[in-house]
Structures are given as C-alpha cells and as structure tokens.
Design a protein around this motif. Structure first.
Motif, short mmCIF file in Angstrom:
data_model
loop_
_atom_site.label_atom_id
_atom_site.label_comp_id
_atom_site.label_asym_id
_atom_site.label_seq_id
_atom_site.Cartn_x
_atom_site.Cartn_y
_atom_site.Cartn_z
N LEU A 1 0.83 -1.21 0.00
CA LEU A 1 0.00 0.00 0.00
C LEU A 1 0.86 1.26 0.00
O LEU A 1 0.50 2.26 -0.63
CB LEU A 1 -0.92 -0.01 1.22
N ASP A 2 2.00 1.21 0.69
CA ASP A 2 2.87 2.39 0.73
C ASP A 2 3.44 2.71 -0.64
O ASP A 2 3.58 3.88 -1.01
CB ASP A 2 4.01 2.16 1.72
N LEU A 3 3.77 1.68 -1.43
CA LEU A 3 4.28 1.92 -2.77
C LEU A 3 3.19 2.45 -3.70
O LEU A 3 3.47 3.19 -4.64
CB LEU A 3 4.86 0.63 -3.35
N GLY A 4 1.94 2.11 -3.43
CA GLY A 4 0.85 2.57 -4.27
C GLY A 4 0.47 4.01 -4.05
O GLY A 4 -0.19 4.63 -4.88
N GLU A 5 0.91 4.60 -2.93
CA GLU A 5 0.52 5.98 -2.63
C GLU A 5 1.08 6.96 -3.66
O GLU A 5 0.39 7.87 -4.11
CB GLU A 5 1.00 6.36 -1.22
N GLU A 6 2.34 6.79 -4.03
CA GLU A 6 2.95 7.73 -4.96
C GLU A 6 2.29 7.69 -6.33
O GLU A 6 2.13 8.71 -6.98
CB GLU A 6 4.45 7.41 -5.10
N GLY A 7 1.88 6.51 -6.76
CA GLY A 7 1.29 6.39 -8.10
C GLY A 7 -0.13 6.89 -8.20
O GLY A 7 -0.66 7.02 -9.31
N THR A 8 -0.78 7.16 -7.07
CA THR A 8 -2.17 7.60 -7.10
C THR A 8 -2.33 9.11 -6.99
O THR A 8 -3.44 9.60 -6.89
CB THR A 8 -2.95 6.94 -5.94
N ARG A 9 -1.24 9.84 -7.01
CA ARG A 9 -1.35 11.30 -6.89
C ARG A 9 -2.00 11.93 -8.12
O ARG A 9 -2.44 13.08 -8.06
CB ARG A 9 0.03 11.91 -6.64
N ALA A 10 -2.05 11.21 -9.24
CA ALA A 10 -2.69 11.75 -10.44
C ALA A 10 -4.21 11.84 -10.29
O ALA A 10 -4.87 12.57 -11.02
CB ALA A 10 -2.35 10.88 -11.66
N SER A 11 -4.76 11.10 -9.33
CA SER A 11 -6.21 11.11 -9.10
C SER A 11 -6.47 11.44 -7.64
O SER A 11 -5.99 10.74 -6.74
CB SER A 11 -6.82 9.75 -9.46
N SER A 12 -7.25 12.47 -7.40
CA SER A 12 -7.51 12.89 -6.02
C SER A 12 -8.28 11.83 -5.24
O SER A 12 -7.97 11.54 -4.09
CB SER A 12 -8.29 14.21 -6.01
N ILE A 13 -9.29 11.20 -5.87
CA ILE A 13 -10.08 10.21 -5.15
C ILE A 13 -9.25 8.96 -4.88
O ILE A 13 -9.35 8.36 -3.80
CB ILE A 13 -11.37 9.86 -5.92
N ALA A 14 -8.40 8.55 -5.83
CA ALA A 14 -7.55 7.37 -5.61
C ALA A 14 -6.58 7.63 -4.48
O ALA A 14 -6.37 6.76 -3.61
CB ALA A 14 -6.80 7.01 -6.90
N HIS A 15 -5.98 8.81 -4.46
CA HIS A 15 -5.06 9.15 -3.39
C HIS A 15 -5.79 9.20 -2.05
O HIS A 15 -5.25 8.77 -1.02
CB HIS A 15 -4.40 10.49 -3.68
N THR A 16 -7.00 9.70 -2.06
CA THR A 16 -7.80 9.76 -0.83
C THR A 16 -8.09 8.36 -0.30
O THR A 16 -8.05 8.12 0.91
CB THR A 16 -9.11 10.51 -1.09
N LEU A 17 -8.40 7.42 -1.19
CA LEU A 17 -8.68 6.05 -0.77
C LEU A 17 -7.45 5.42 -0.12
O LEU A 17 -7.55 4.76 0.93
CB LEU A 17 -9.12 5.22 -1.98
N VAL A 18 -6.29 5.61 -0.74
CA VAL A 18 -5.05 5.03 -0.21
C VAL A 18 -4.71 5.65 1.15
O VAL A 18 -4.36 4.95 2.10
CB VAL A 18 -3.90 5.21 -1.20
N VAL A 19 -4.82 6.97 1.24
CA VAL A 19 -4.51 7.65 2.50
C VAL A 19 -5.47 7.22 3.60
O VAL A 19 -5.07 7.04 4.76
CB VAL A 19 -4.54 9.17 2.30
N ALA A 20 -6.74 7.04 3.26
CA ALA A 20 -7.72 6.60 4.26
C ALA A 20 -7.36 5.22 4.79
O ALA A 20 -7.46 4.96 6.00
CB ALA A 20 -9.12 6.59 3.65
#
Length: 248
Positions: free
Chosen positions: A67-86
């Motif tokens: 999950l930590d590695l996926g955080e950087e790749g989701t910054r292009a989408s606000s909702i995807a980044h929000t899901l990972v951060v949650a």
C-alpha cells in the motif's frame, strides 16, 4: 389587385412583438438552453480528466506490491489518493491491535464505501439541473403559449374583429414559446442520460480502485500476521526450552 404575399416573421421579430409575459418565458427558456450546453461542456471535460486520472492510478496500484508503494502512483487522481490515504490512516490507528486484521479490513471497507458514495455525489453535481430543465421546459413553454393565445383572443374581443389575420401573429408568437420549450427540454434529457452513463462508468472505476486498495491492505496484513506468527513460534520454543531463553 390585393397583394396576398405572406408576411415574413423571423423568430427575433416574433420575440420583440410578443407580450411581456411571453417574452419573459422565452428568455427563461433560452437561458435554460444555454445552461444545458454549458453543463455538457464543463462536465465532459471534468469526467475526461477524472477517467484519465483513475486509469493511471489503477495501473499504479496494479503494479504496487504494498500500500505504501501505491501511494505515490495515485497522486494523479484525487479520489484514488484519498482512498489510499484513508486505508493507511486506519492502519496507523489500529497499530496497537495488530492481531485484529479482520477488524481492520472491516473498518477500512466501511470508510472506503463512504468515500465512494461521496465521490459519486460529487460527479453527479450539476446534472440535477439538467433533469429539472428537461422536465419543466415543455410546461413553461406551454404556459407562454396559452398566455399568448389568451392575450390574442382578448385583443380580438376588444377590437371586435373577426379576421384571422388579426390573431395569427399573436398565435405564432405564442407557439414560438412552445418550440423554445422543446428546444430546451429535448437536449437536456439526452445530455442528462449521457452524463449519467459517463458518471456510472467513473463510479465503477472508483469501485475497482477500492478493490485494489483492499487487495494491497489484505496483502500487507497477511505479511504482518506471518511475522507475528514467526515471533510467537520463537517465544513458544523459548518457553518450552529454558536454554533458548538464556541463549545457552
């Protein structure tokens, strides 16, 4: 010889010659039509950007091992980044109960479901106006037509004229209101259905992202449980053999 050539009426001339109420109705319908096409352009651009960002985030999560590695790749989408951060936030808050992996998954799923619902409401924002325009514009135009025809017949009664030529211009101007109502309503309904399909597609992509986030969460929790189990085996062996505990 009497000239029987028809009198030319342009929509603009009919608008100017119409009564005050009919002109107000026509103006409202024109504004509604402009709003319809404005919403189409704005929402189409927004949904294209959202879908592009969701696609890039989905690829990043597919390739991520944790999950930590996926955080950087989701910054292009606000909702995807929000899901990972949650998901990461809930894992940090549950760090003191590492053995409760099923409880962590349940809490993360509940949080992600609420975020999905909020994103769906955000994507549909503005389309409710299209539904209102599509449902009410024909009746607004009909009101203008009825009012215009009523005014025309009232004028006939007041002038005591029986010629159809006296009432024809007023009726034509009134019928223009009905035409404008249909011009505003039909595109609004078609555009609303189009945007609803596009929004449903985006919501499906968000649901896929939630599933990918939960897959990474499950994978990380599985690794953590395996590490805990290994530590417990060592402690149990040390308890059965005192020499292991003393290092002899």
């Amino acid at each position: 010889m009497t000239d029987l050539a028809p009198v030319a009426f342009s929509p603009w001339e009919m608008f100017l010659n119409a009564g005050l109420v009919v002109r107000c109705v026509m103006s409202v319908l024109v504004v509604a039509s402009v709003l319809t096409w404005t919403i189409l352009i704005a929402k189409s651009v927004e949904l294209l950007r959202v879908r592009a960002g969701l696609g890039r985030a989905e690829q990043a999560l597919e390739l991520a091992g944790t999950l930590d590695l996926g955080e950087e790749g989701t910054r292009a989408s606000s909702i995807a980044h929000t899901l990972v951060v949650a998901a990461q936030t809930e894992r940090r808050r549950s760090a003191d109960i590492p053995e409760d992996s099923e409880g962590q998954k349940e809490r993360i799923v509940l949080h992600l479901e609420r975020l999905e619902a909020a994103e769906g409401r955000r994507l549909m924002r503005g389309t409710g106006l299209l539904a209102t325009i599509g449902a009410t514009s024909p009746f607004v135009g009909l009101f203008g037509t009825v009012w215009g025809i009523m005014t025309s017949f009232t004028g006939i009664a007041a002038s005591k004229a029986t010629s159809l030529a006296v009432v024809a211009p007023g009726i034509a101007e009134a019928l223009l209101a009905t035409a404008l109502g249909l011009v505003a309503a039909i595109p609004a309904v078609v555009i609303y259905n189009h945007l609803a399909r596009q929004t449903a597609s985006c919501r499906a992509q968000v649901a896929d992202l939630s599933a990918l986030v939960m897959r990474l969460v499950s994978r990380d929790l599985g690794r953590m449980q395996a590490q805990i189990a290994s530590g417990q085996v060592v402690r149990l062996g040390a308890a059965r053999d005192p020499r292991l505990a003393t290092g002899e």
